[in-house]
Motif scaffolding. Structure first.
Motif, PDB file in Angstrom:
ATOM      1  N   SER A 132     -24.939 -18.398  -1.989  1.00  0.00           N
ATOM      2  CA  SER A 132     -25.308 -17.444  -0.948  1.00  0.00           C
ATOM      3  C   SER A 132     -25.140 -18.054   0.447  1.00  0.00           C
ATOM      4  O   SER A 132     -25.632 -17.500   1.417  1.00  0.00           O
ATOM      5  CB  SER A 132     -26.742 -16.974  -1.148  1.00  0.00           C
ATOM      6  OG  SER A 132     -27.606 -18.075  -1.169  1.00  0.00           O
ATOM      7  N   SER A 133     -24.463 -19.201   0.527  1.00  0.00           N
ATOM      8  CA  SER A 133     -24.112 -19.868   1.790  1.00  0.00           C
ATOM      9  C   SER A 133     -25.310 -20.478   2.504  1.00  0.00           C
ATOM     10  O   SER A 133     -25.220 -20.829   3.666  1.00  0.00           O
ATOM     11  CB  SER A 133     -23.390 -18.910   2.749  1.00  0.00           C
ATOM     12  OG  SER A 133     -24.310 -18.101   3.432  1.00  0.00           O
ATOM     13  N   LEU A 134     -26.421 -20.636   1.798  1.00  0.00           N
ATOM     14  CA  LEU A 134     -27.594 -21.229   2.443  1.00  0.00           C
ATOM     15  C   LEU A 134     -27.571 -22.749   2.409  1.00  0.00           C
ATOM     16  O   LEU A 134     -28.325 -23.400   3.108  1.00  0.00           O
ATOM     17  CB  LEU A 134     -28.872 -20.744   1.757  1.00  0.00           C
ATOM     18  CG  LEU A 134     -29.342 -19.367   2.169  1.00  0.00           C
ATOM     19  CD1 LEU A 134     -30.485 -18.920   1.298  1.00  0.00           C
ATOM     20  CD2 LEU A 134     -29.760 -19.363   3.622  1.00  0.00           C
ATOM     21  N   PRO A 172     -34.324 -14.273  -3.334  1.00  0.00           N
ATOM     22  CA  PRO A 172     -34.768 -15.636  -3.635  1.00  0.00           C
ATOM     23  C   PRO A 172     -35.807 -15.648  -4.742  1.00  0.00           C
ATOM     24  O   PRO A 172     -36.418 -14.624  -5.045  1.00  0.00           O
ATOM     25  CB  PRO A 172     -35.387 -16.116  -2.325  1.00  0.00           C
ATOM     26  CG  PRO A 172     -35.069 -15.094  -1.318  1.00  0.00           C
ATOM     27  CD  PRO A 172     -34.770 -13.824  -2.029  1.00  0.00           C
ATOM     28  N   PHE A 187     -35.038  -4.258   6.276  1.00  0.00           N
ATOM     29  CA  PHE A 187     -33.867  -4.922   5.701  1.00  0.00           C
ATOM     30  C   PHE A 187     -32.625  -4.044   5.795  1.00  0.00           C
ATOM     31  O   PHE A 187     -31.516  -4.548   5.935  1.00  0.00           O
ATOM     32  CB  PHE A 187     -34.152  -5.356   4.261  1.00  0.00           C
ATOM     33  CG  PHE A 187     -34.996  -6.591   4.224  1.00  0.00           C
ATOM     34  CD1 PHE A 187     -34.432  -7.822   4.530  1.00  0.00           C
ATOM     35  CD2 PHE A 187     -36.345  -6.523   3.946  1.00  0.00           C
ATOM     36  CE1 PHE A 187     -35.206  -8.967   4.534  1.00  0.00           C
ATOM     37  CE2 PHE A 187     -37.130  -7.666   3.954  1.00  0.00           C
ATOM     38  CZ  PHE A 187     -36.564  -8.895   4.240  1.00  0.00           C
ATOM     39  N   ARG A 243     -22.135 -13.388   3.935  1.00  0.00           N
ATOM     40  CA  ARG A 243     -23.486 -12.885   4.149  1.00  0.00           C
ATOM     41  C   ARG A 243     -23.523 -11.370   4.313  1.00  0.00           C
ATOM     42  O   ARG A 243     -24.547 -10.741   4.099  1.00  0.00           O
ATOM     43  CB  ARG A 243     -24.114 -13.576   5.365  1.00  0.00           C
ATOM     44  CG  ARG A 243     -24.459 -15.013   5.056  1.00  0.00           C
ATOM     45  CD  ARG A 243     -25.022 -15.763   6.234  1.00  0.00           C
ATOM     46  NE  ARG A 243     -25.275 -17.160   5.839  1.00  0.00           N
ATOM     47  CZ  ARG A 243     -25.867 -18.046   6.615  1.00  0.00           C
ATOM     48  NH1 ARG A 243     -26.272 -17.712   7.811  1.00  0.00           N
ATOM     49  NH2 ARG A 243     -26.056 -19.275   6.199  1.00  0.00           N
ATOM     50  N   GLU A 253     -35.191 -17.379   4.452  1.00  0.00           N
ATOM     51  CA  GLU A 253     -34.064 -17.445   3.534  1.00  0.00           C
ATOM     52  C   GLU A 253     -33.323 -16.105   3.527  1.00  0.00           C
ATOM     53  O   GLU A 253     -32.105 -16.059   3.595  1.00  0.00           O
ATOM     54  CB  GLU A 253     -34.617 -17.739   2.133  1.00  0.00           C
ATOM     55  CG  GLU A 253     -33.791 -18.690   1.324  1.00  0.00           C
ATOM     56  CD  GLU A 253     -34.503 -19.090   0.036  1.00  0.00           C
ATOM     57  OE1 GLU A 253     -35.711 -19.388   0.094  1.00  0.00           O
ATOM     58  OE2 GLU A 253     -33.851 -19.095  -1.010  1.00  0.00           O
ATOM     59  N   VAL A 254     -34.102 -15.035   3.448  1.00  0.00           N
ATOM     60  CA  VAL A 254     -33.488 -13.706   3.406  1.00  0.00           C
ATOM     61  C   VAL A 254     -32.860 -13.359   4.748  1.00  0.00           C
ATOM     62  O   VAL A 254     -31.779 -12.777   4.809  1.00  0.00           O
ATOM     63  CB  VAL A 254     -34.543 -12.652   3.018  1.00  0.00           C
ATOM     64  CG1 VAL A 254     -33.880 -11.328   2.764  1.00  0.00           C
ATOM     65  CG2 VAL A 254     -35.303 -13.091   1.784  1.00  0.00           C
ATOM     66  N   LEU A 255     -33.535 -13.764   5.827  1.00  0.00           N
ATOM     67  CA  LEU A 255     -32.990 -13.475   7.151  1.00  0.00           C
ATOM     68  C   LEU A 255     -31.674 -14.202   7.359  1.00  0.00           C
ATOM     69  O   LEU A 255     -30.724 -13.675   7.917  1.00  0.00           O
ATOM     70  CB  LEU A 255     -33.966 -13.901   8.245  1.00  0.00           C
ATOM     71  CG  LEU A 255     -35.212 -13.050   8.421  1.00  0.00           C
ATOM     72  CD1 LEU A 255     -36.007 -13.556   9.601  1.00  0.00           C
ATOM     73  CD2 LEU A 255     -34.836 -11.595   8.626  1.00  0.00           C
ATOM     74  N   VAL A 279     -29.547 -15.155   5.106  1.00  0.00           N
ATOM     75  CA  VAL A 279     -28.484 -14.593   4.280  1.00  0.00           C
ATOM     76  C   VAL A 279     -27.970 -13.278   4.872  1.00  0.00           C
ATOM     77  O   VAL A 279     -26.845 -12.878   4.626  1.00  0.00           O
ATOM     78  CB  VAL A 279     -28.987 -14.386   2.836  1.00  0.00           C
ATOM     79  CG1 VAL A 279     -27.983 -13.626   2.011  1.00  0.00           C
ATOM     80  CG2 VAL A 279     -29.238 -15.731   2.178  1.00  0.00           C
ATOM     81  N   THR A 321     -39.210 -15.992   3.880  1.00  0.00           N
ATOM     82  CA  THR A 321     -38.481 -14.839   4.394  1.00  0.00           C
ATOM     83  C   THR A 321     -37.306 -15.276   5.266  1.00  0.00           C
ATOM     84  O   THR A 321     -36.363 -14.533   5.463  1.00  0.00           O
ATOM     85  CB  THR A 321     -39.397 -13.930   5.221  1.00  0.00           C
ATOM     86  OG1 THR A 321     -40.187 -14.740   6.073  1.00  0.00           O
ATOM     87  CG2 THR A 321     -40.302 -13.139   4.309  1.00  0.00           C
ATOM     88  N   SER A 376     -39.999 -12.866  -1.176  1.00  0.00           N
ATOM     89  CA  SER A 376     -39.655 -13.169   0.211  1.00  0.00           C
ATOM     90  C   SER A 376     -39.589 -11.933   1.079  1.00  0.00           C
ATOM     91  O   SER A 376     -38.675 -11.775   1.867  1.00  0.00           O
ATOM     92  CB  SER A 376     -38.323 -13.887   0.263  1.00  0.00           C
ATOM     93  OG  SER A 376     -38.416 -15.065  -0.464  1.00  0.00           O
ATOM     94  N   LEU A 377     -40.567 -11.058   0.923  1.00  0.00           N
ATOM     95  CA  LEU A 377     -40.631  -9.928   1.841  1.00  0.00           C
ATOM     96  C   LEU A 377     -41.849 -10.137   2.717  1.00  0.00           C
ATOM     97  O   LEU A 377     -42.641 -11.033   2.491  1.00  0.00           O
ATOM     98  CB  LEU A 377     -40.750  -8.623   1.052  1.00  0.00           C
ATOM     99  CG  LEU A 377     -39.601  -8.361   0.087  1.00  0.00           C
ATOM    100  CD1 LEU A 377     -39.838  -7.076  -0.656  1.00  0.00           C
ATOM    101  CD2 LEU A 377     -38.276  -8.309   0.822  1.00  0.00           C
ATOM    102  N   TYR A 378     -41.970  -9.288   3.713  1.00  0.00           N
ATOM    103  CA  TYR A 378     -43.113  -9.424   4.605  1.00  0.00           C
ATOM    104  C   TYR A 378     -44.332  -8.776   3.971  1.00  0.00           C
ATOM    105  O   TYR A 378     -44.382  -7.566   3.801  1.00  0.00           O
ATOM    106  CB  TYR A 378     -42.787  -8.816   5.960  1.00  0.00           C
ATOM    107  CG  TYR A 378     -41.664  -9.554   6.616  1.00  0.00           C
ATOM    108  CD1 TYR A 378     -41.890 -10.809   7.165  1.00  0.00           C
ATOM    109  CD2 TYR A 378     -40.381  -9.060   6.620  1.00  0.00           C
ATOM    110  CE1 TYR A 378     -40.855 -11.528   7.733  1.00  0.00           C
ATOM    111  CE2 TYR A 378     -39.343  -9.771   7.191  1.00  0.00           C
ATOM    112  CZ  TYR A 378     -39.590 -11.005   7.752  1.00  0.00           C
ATOM    113  OH  TYR A 378     -38.576 -11.719   8.303  1.00  0.00           O
ATOM    114  N   TYR A 416     -29.083 -10.964  -1.779  1.00  0.00           N
ATOM    115  CA  TYR A 416     -29.678 -12.181  -2.334  1.00  0.00           C
ATOM    116  C   TYR A 416     -31.174 -11.982  -2.461  1.00  0.00           C
ATOM    117  O   TYR A 416     -31.839 -11.521  -1.540  1.00  0.00           O
ATOM    118  CB  TYR A 416     -29.358 -13.357  -1.411  1.00  0.00           C
ATOM    119  CG  TYR A 416     -30.089 -14.642  -1.726  1.00  0.00           C
ATOM    120  CD1 TYR A 416     -29.998 -15.227  -2.988  1.00  0.00           C
ATOM    121  CD2 TYR A 416     -30.841 -15.285  -0.751  1.00  0.00           C
ATOM    122  CE1 TYR A 416     -30.652 -16.416  -3.270  1.00  0.00           C
ATOM    123  CE2 TYR A 416     -31.494 -16.476  -1.018  1.00  0.00           C
ATOM    124  CZ  TYR A 416     -31.402 -17.039  -2.281  1.00  0.00           C
ATOM    125  OH  TYR A 416     -32.050 -18.219  -2.541  1.00  0.00           O
TER     126      TYR A 416
END
Lengths: 305, 365
Positions: free
Chosen positions: A52-54, A84, A102, A77, B202-204, B206, B200, A88-90, A82
């Motif tokens: 995922s290019s991270l 994780p 999003f 991207r 990480e998601v931002l 990507v 988060t 990983s949400l708010y 992706y």
């Protein structure tokens, strides 16, 4: 032969002196539901982060949709979804606010792409005004999947989406993935649950940074190559050691409430006699079809030797 | 981008702690710091305007300067110079002797010494004035022992800029500075670190968002909130404490914006260095709050610090901003007098933005 959507060549990555990925080679076709199966620390997350290019690999190359994950990271991207491993949400934003955010980040709108997520999102829509941190594990994952899908990605990378989710929600989740694959998405899923392997088109068994085997679940089981027996007896606590001590036993391990033995020979009669000699009673012994977990354990053993 | 800013606002508004810090803090701090803290005086720079220059005035001047509390920065020759010297901010007090002092003392007593003190820092002003008076009194007492019928010297003490010696006048600029620093720098650094901590980020990363979009999305809500805060503090100080507004309000607000931007870029810089909210918090505390409070001249006058600390205070952005606020609010000075401080803040902003863009990672560790 379909074109390779994702191509991984001689990929290496280590953190300080821990090797996370050790010479990974893999090709994944467009439209495949591909599973990475392996225990925690096998390198699944590292691989997903590189794809995922991270992260940048130490050595080797990886490309997705013909784009290099290092050089063309900006392009990639835009085209991937992706999710994780960690939620990983708010957590302080509501379900709907998260989805809207999003979508906005990707320049998409919920309304335009609603059909993509309809099946999934409709299940959590009744709770759309609830903060996402207060959702149950299964619902969180459904929301996260919706958020990863809202911009119509071509490839979906899901890092352990079913970890910590109850059995029913896991089933539902996999049913959704099947549907998405039918819609043409390429989906990469990692999971520590071996029983989920049979739900994928193809799986890679990954352990200590290396891929031990890549095949369809069925062929993997077909290639097992040894008779597998499941044994129970009156003295379960001694059974494992006694089974291991037999000459014809290649490998034995606990499996659920039974002991599995991978045998050199399929001779149950001899086995039961041997166990009776060691003082076991009420011996139940049957030859069974191996599961992916059995395959995994056998491969691990072979590798170690 | 719009969505990002909206999201950021929602974070702030949903978090009761953040809201409390944002809007409870100004009130509490202004009220708390509104009470004076005593300081010590050492080598205060003063000006002397001696229009008679005879043996009495020379003796008194000598006595004052040899006390160790004062340092003659400027010897003046004309009353008009006084105002100018104050405006430049070089001196804290001016001692004025009228013409023909020694003669007047015998012919038409009582004579008086005029004392002008810059009271924008009221504690210092009060102390300076009291010390000077005590020294003059001491001189008179010594003289009277030799000649008992020597007349008393009167002292006319005038406080410039802050005649009522209100401590709050000094603390309001400091409080504004600290709050803007706290809100802007600490809140942004924590909010970016929080994204990292909760995953988060990480998601931002990507997502196709560009680094500057992430940074601006973080910054804009805080600019607005900090600005509202600055207004609240100003309003509070004007209504509750009667703080004067002698200079241009527009200039003051513009300068505040500049300082807010400086603090925000500093906050982002901190966040690029820290991976968790806790690190960000500690870094802000030690790298920002303590130096801001201790070294900016807010509580302890910079002139009284040992040399190394005085030098260190120069890299405190807040020191310069406090000077700017005081100049505008209390002295009513214009841009002409504070361009140097403004330039320093501007350079600091550019420096921190540059550093954070350089440090911002488009990937994970």
């Amino acid at each position: 032969m379909q074109t390779a959507e994702i191509r991984i060549e001689h990929l290496f990555k280590s953190y300080q002196n821990i090797v996370a990925l050790n010479d990974i080679n893999l090709e994944i076709r467009q439209g495949e539901l591909f599973g990475f199966i392996g225990p925690d620390g096998a390198g699944k997350t590292t691989l997903f982060r590189i794809l995922s290019s991270l992260m940048i690999p130490d050595k080797g190359k990886a490309s997705m949709m013909g784009l290099d994950v290092v050089a063309n990271y900006k392009e990639i991207r835009k085209k991937i979804g992706y999710m994780p491993g960690r939620f990983s949400l708010y957590q302080d934003l509501t379900v709907e606010e998260n989805l809207r955010f999003f979508a906005g980040v990707h320049g998409a709108s919920i309304e335009d792409n609603y059909h993509l997520i309809k099946d999934i999102y409709s299940q959590i829509e009744p709770f759309k005004d609830r903060p996402s941190g207060k959702l149950s594990g299964g619902m969180k994952q459904k929301l996260a999947l919706s958020c990863a899908l809202i911009h119509r990605p071509k490839v979906l990378l899901l890092d352990e989406p079913t970890t910590g989710v109850d059995a029913v929600s896991r089933q539902e989740f996999w049913a959704m993935l099947k549907k998405l694959r039918e819609a043409g998405l390429t989906i990469l899923v990692s999971t520590p649950y071996m029983d989920e392997a049979s739900l994928c088109d193809r799986v890679a068994l990954i352990q200590k940074g290396t891929i031990m085997d890549v095949a369809t679940p069925d062929s993997m089981i077909a290639q097992f190559g040894f008779p597998l027996i499941s044994v129970r007896s009156s003295k379960m606590n001694l059974l494992l050691d006694d089974l291991k001590s037999l000459a014809e036993t290649k490998m034995a391990y606990r499996f659920g409430d039974a002991v599995h033995g991978i045998m050199e020979l399929d001779n149950k009669k001899m086995l039961i006699e041997a166990l009776l000699n060691k003082g076991h009673e009420k011996i139940e012994c049957e030859t069974i079809t191996p599961t992916i977990e059995d395959c995994f354990l056998l491969l691990m053993q072979t590798k170690d030797e | 981008m719009k969505g990002f800013i909206l999201k950021e606002f929602l974070h702030i508004l949903r978090d009761k702690r953040t809201m409390l810090i944002l809007f409870g803090m100004p009130v509490v701090q202004v009220l708390l710091f509104g009470y004076a803290i005593t300081n010590e005086i050492k080598n205060a720079r003063i000006g002397i305007l001696d229009q008679s220059n005879d043996y009495v005035t020379q003796a008194i001047t000598q006595k004052i300067l040899s006390s160790g509390y004062f340092l003659a920065e400027e010897i003046m020759h004309h009353p008009d110079e006084a105002e100018d010297a104050f405006r430049k901010g070089k001196i804290k007090q001016i001692i004025i002797f009228g013409p023909d002092f020694a003669n007047m003392m015998t012919t038409s007593p009582p004579v008086s010494i005029q004392l002008l003190t810059d009271a924008s820092d009221p504690n210092t002003a009060n102390l300076l004035s009291n010390y000077t008076q005590a020294i003059v009194q001491d001189y008179v007492r010594q003289q009277q022992q030799q000649a008992p019928n020597l007349p008393v010297i009167q002292i006319e003490s005038t406080m410039q800029y802050n005649p009522e010696l209100k401590g709050v006048f000094m603390f309001v600029p400091g409080t504004i500075t600290i709050l803007l620093m706290l809100i802007s720098a600490m809140m942004t650094s924590i909010s970016i670190a929080r994204e990292k901590e909760l995953g988060t980020m990480e998601v931002l990363l990507v997502s196709p968002l560009k680094p500057y979009q992430i940074i601006l999305g973080k910054v804009i809500p805080y600019v607005l909130l900090s600005f509202i805060n600055a207004l609240i503090i100003l309003l509070l100080s004007a209504t509750v404490f009667g703080m004067p507004m002698n200079g241009s309000l527009v200039l003051l607000l513009l300068q505040s914006m500049l300082f807010i931007f400086m603090a925000l870029s500093l906050g982002i810089f901190i966040s690029t260095l820290s991976d968790s909210q806790q690190t960000a918090m500690l870094l802000s505390m030690f790298a920002l709050m303590l130096p801001t409070i201790l070294l900016s001249g807010f509580i302890f006058p910079i002139e009284n610090m040992p040399m190394p600390l005085q030098l260190l205070s120069n890299i405190m952005p807040s020191k310069w901003f406090i000077i700017i606020i005081k100049s505008i609010m209390l002295k009513g000075l214009g841009m002409m007098y504070i361009w140097k401080e403004t330039l320093i803040l501007l350079l600091m902003t550019v420096f921190f933005i540059g550093m954070s863009v350089k440090k911002f990672k488009v990937r994970l560790a």
